[in-house]
Design a protein around this motif. Structure first.
Motif, PDB file in Angstrom:
ATOM      1  N   ALA A 462      -5.382 -17.055 -55.897  1.00  0.00           N
ATOM      2  CA  ALA A 462      -7.004 -16.695 -55.504  1.00  0.00           C
ATOM      3  C   ALA A 462      -7.680 -15.616 -56.007  1.00  0.00           C
ATOM      4  CB  ALA A 462      -6.789 -16.483 -53.825  1.00  0.00           C
ATOM      5  N   TRP A 467      -9.837 -20.050 -55.843  1.00  0.00           N
ATOM      6  CA  TRP A 467      -9.900 -19.549 -54.414  1.00  0.00           C
ATOM      7  C   TRP A 467      -9.311 -20.799 -53.445  1.00  0.00           C
ATOM      8  CZ3 TRP A 467      -9.776 -14.635 -53.358  1.00  0.00           C
ATOM      9  CH2 TRP A 467     -10.655 -13.612 -54.386  1.00  0.00           C
ATOM     10  N   ALA A 495     -10.040 -15.111 -49.392  1.00  0.00           N
ATOM     11  CA  ALA A 495     -10.425 -16.454 -49.832  1.00  0.00           C
ATOM     12  C   ALA A 495     -11.630 -17.124 -49.079  1.00  0.00           C
ATOM     13  CB  ALA A 495      -9.274 -17.329 -49.916  1.00  0.00           C
ATOM     14  N   MET A 498     -15.069 -15.773 -50.374  1.00  0.00           N
ATOM     15  CA  MET A 498     -15.352 -16.221 -51.650  1.00  0.00           C
ATOM     16  C   MET A 498     -15.665 -17.521 -51.360  1.00  0.00           C
ATOM     17  SD  MET A 498     -15.233 -13.861 -53.904  1.00  0.00           S
ATOM     18  CE  MET A 498     -14.485 -12.206 -54.286  1.00  0.00           C
ATOM     19  N   ASP A 568     -17.066 -12.795 -59.258  1.00  0.00           N
ATOM     20  CA  ASP A 568     -16.381 -12.478 -57.886  1.00  0.00           C
ATOM     21  C   ASP A 568     -16.524 -10.822 -57.780  1.00  0.00           C
ATOM     22  OD1 ASP A 568     -15.786 -14.980 -57.410  1.00  0.00           O
ATOM     23  OD2 ASP A 568     -13.840 -14.752 -58.183  1.00  0.00           O
TER      24      ASP A 568
END
Length: 602
Positions: A462, A467, A495, A498, A568
């Protein structure tokens, strides 16, 4: 006769004193096996008697696992080394002897031991032995610890009780590890015997399925390296429905897995139960129903075997919980370190980290070929870097020590899931991501039911930007181990964040229960920002800054070390700012580098 007694001629004896005579040795043997302090578990007395007499007859060099299996454990001549009964019982006998000489045999004239690496006994004069005050304190500590465990057993084997007892256990083990007088240090973990499943149905299908399920269990259970499973030869030598007392008395196995199979028309029902052979108490039972019209028998038995194995044998499973509440009386050492490791992994605190590291380092020094111990130590070393827990300065660095320990673990046991997990994780934090994932896939293929592996692999996958796959692996870990480490839930929450699944992110972060773990608060803060729960977000951000003040000024480097992708990283930095912390972005971070330092490019 003296020329034949090579088993003890080489023992270190004072020059003025001859080696013990056969009569002296037989007298000592009788003294040991008739002592109340020598537990009459399994066939330990017969084992010790056999190897002693063989050595006295000049046949010490011919003592092999096969001959002991046939003569002592009455195995057939088809016995193979796949069955670990002799190795397990030899380890148990070594611990019994060491305990005997600590408790009752301190002043006995002769010491009988079974040195590691073989089964030939050694015989030497014991010499004057007087316990020091420190050794007496250790013995009293062990007795007090066992009393405390018995009192705490009434609490049950819930996760909280299990973890608390585990921590107390490895705190005690720091008293026991140094020196030879540590009679209770054990190389192994719990021992399990799988009895042939009973055919409860009509016709050949039930009989075939019963045999097939037993075989499948004997295949999947040994993949969990923290336990010892008696092999096929031992299992086949028993009748279905064997009594727990017989298993304990004849083989010394701590746990018995038994059950039955019923086939009626198109329906198949499997019952399984795990029994503590010391108390005859059923620790766990389950019923599995399926339809052979829609699925073939082989698929059903494989599915059932995997579910049973995962439930009872995983690091947080039924056997581990039972041992944490009531550890074996000859085992408050190395196996206790492994229980402490999993307790630490469930809560992730600085204090636990220090205790487990010390316990494992001492244990590995004494048992340098224990692959699982090296693997756990690798992960503990890595946490000095990724969590900033009890970091040691100087070289080698934590990541280098972690890599070295992981490679040692794999070298010792290439099929050890924990060793492969450790190598995967160390490579990942050494920025060798493709190599890490190659090892991770190998580990997953080795044991797809290991929840500790699934959780770690899912986390790394992840963080690297995959993810959805990481979330799927974490979901599998949580499904197989609902009461497992909060770490799984924390990463699963990240996760979901995201993947912009705010509802799941909030649910998972609230289940993580890692309030003492600083990075939990970083994940919670950004999740609450996205869920528009700003008061909660600011509270978590404040908690993070108080617990880990160096994290926010170095947030870009922290995320890069975990292989977060640029987009991210940027998103997390932006949301941390919204929670009220002055996080710098990547451009600002590069401007803060010392003059002449290289700028890291994503």
């Amino acid at each position: 006769m003296q020329n034949e007694l090579s088993a003890w001629d080489e023992a270190a004896s004072p020059p003025s004193r001859p080696a013990p005579s056969p009569d002296d040795i037989r007298a000592q043997l009788d003294r040991i096996i008739t002592s109340p302090e020598f537990p009459h578990v399994g066939r330990s007395a017969a084992f010790l008697t056999y190897v002693t007499e063989e050595a006295l007859a000049g046949r010490a060099g011919r003592l092999k696992g096969y001959s002991i299996a046939v003569e002592v454990f009455k195995r057939s001549e088809g016995f193979t080394q796949d069955d670990p009964v002799v190795r397990i019982e030899a380890g148990r006998l070594r611990r019994m002897l060491e305990r005997y000489y600590l408790v009752a045999g301190q002043c006995d004239p002769i010491r009988i031991d079974i040195p590691k690496g073989g089964y030939a006994p050694s015989f030497e004069w014991n010499g004057a032995f007087e316990a020091s005050s420190a050794e007496e304190a250790k013995t009293l500590a062990v007795r007090g610890f066992r009393v405390q465990l018995r009192r705490m057993t009434a609490v049950g084997i819930g996760a909280g009780a299990m973890l608390g007892i585990s921590i107390a256990a490895f705190a005690l083990s720091s008293l026991l590890l140094p020196g030879r007088s540590n009679a209770l240090l054990s190389e192994g973990g719990p021992t399990l015997l799988v009895a042939p499943f009973t055919d409860l149905g009509d016709g050949p299908q039930a009989e075939l399925y019963s045999a097939g399920l037993t075989e499948e269990l004997l295949t999947v259970l040994p993949r969990f390296k923290e336990i010892h499973v008696f092999g096929r030869e031992t299992s086949k030598s028993l009748l279905p429905g064997v009594a727990a007392s017989q298993v304990r008395g004849e083989l010394g196995a701590r746990f018995l897995l038994a059950g039955g199979v019923r086939v009626a028309g198109q329906r198949v029902r499997v019952t399984a139960r795990l029994v503590d052979t010391e108390t005859d108490k059923i620790l766990w039972s389950e019923t599995y129903d399926d339809d052979i019209h829609s699925r073939d028998l082989f698929s059903i038995q494989s599915d059932v075997a995997n579910k049973v194995a995962t439930t009872v044998a995983q690091p947080y499973g039924i056997m581990a919980q039972a041992d944490a509440v009531n550890p074996p009386p000859d085992d408050v050492g190395l196996y206790t370190c492994t229980l402490g490791f999993y307790a630490y992994r469930a809560e992730l605190t600085v204090k636990q980290h220090a205790n487990v590291r010390s316990c494992l380092e001492n244990a590995i020094e004494r048992y340098p070929t224990f692959a699982t111990g090296w693997a756990m130590l690798s992960i503990i070393y890595l946490d000095e870097e990724r969590f900033r827990f009890n970091t040691r300065s100087g070289t080698p660095t934590p990541v280098e020590r972690s890599l070295g320990a992981a490679r040692r673990a794999v070298q010792l046991d290439a099929g050890n899931t924990r060793a492969l997990q450790a190598l995967m994780t160390a490579l990942f934090f050494n920025q060798q991501v493709p190599e890490a994932f190659k090892v991770g896939e190998q580990a997953l293929e080795t044991n797809p039911n290991d929840t500790e592996l699934l959780g770690e692999f899912g986390t790394l996958v992840a963080q690297s930007g995959q993810w959805e796959r990481g979330a799927a692996l974490l979901d599998r870990a949580i499904e197989l181990n609902p009461s497992g480490g909060g770490y799984y839930h924390g990463t699963r929450a990240l996760a979901a964040y995201m993947l912009r699944d705010n509802r799941t992110a909030v649910i998972e972060i609230r289940q993580a229960d890692l309030q003492t773990f600083p990075l939990y608060h970083a994940v919670a803060a950004v999740i609450y920002v996205n869920a528009n729960m700003m008061d909660d977000a600011r509270r978590e951000a404040k908690q993070l800054d108080e617990m880990h003040p160096d994290f926010i000024p170095n947030i870009v480097a922290e995320l890069k070390s975990r292989n977060f992708q640029p987009a991210d990283r940027a998103r997390m930095v932006a949301d941390i700012r919204k929670a009220g912390l002055a996080a710098v972005d990547e451009v600002q971070a590069s401007m803060l580098l010392p003059k002449g330092a290289p700028v890291s490019r994503p």
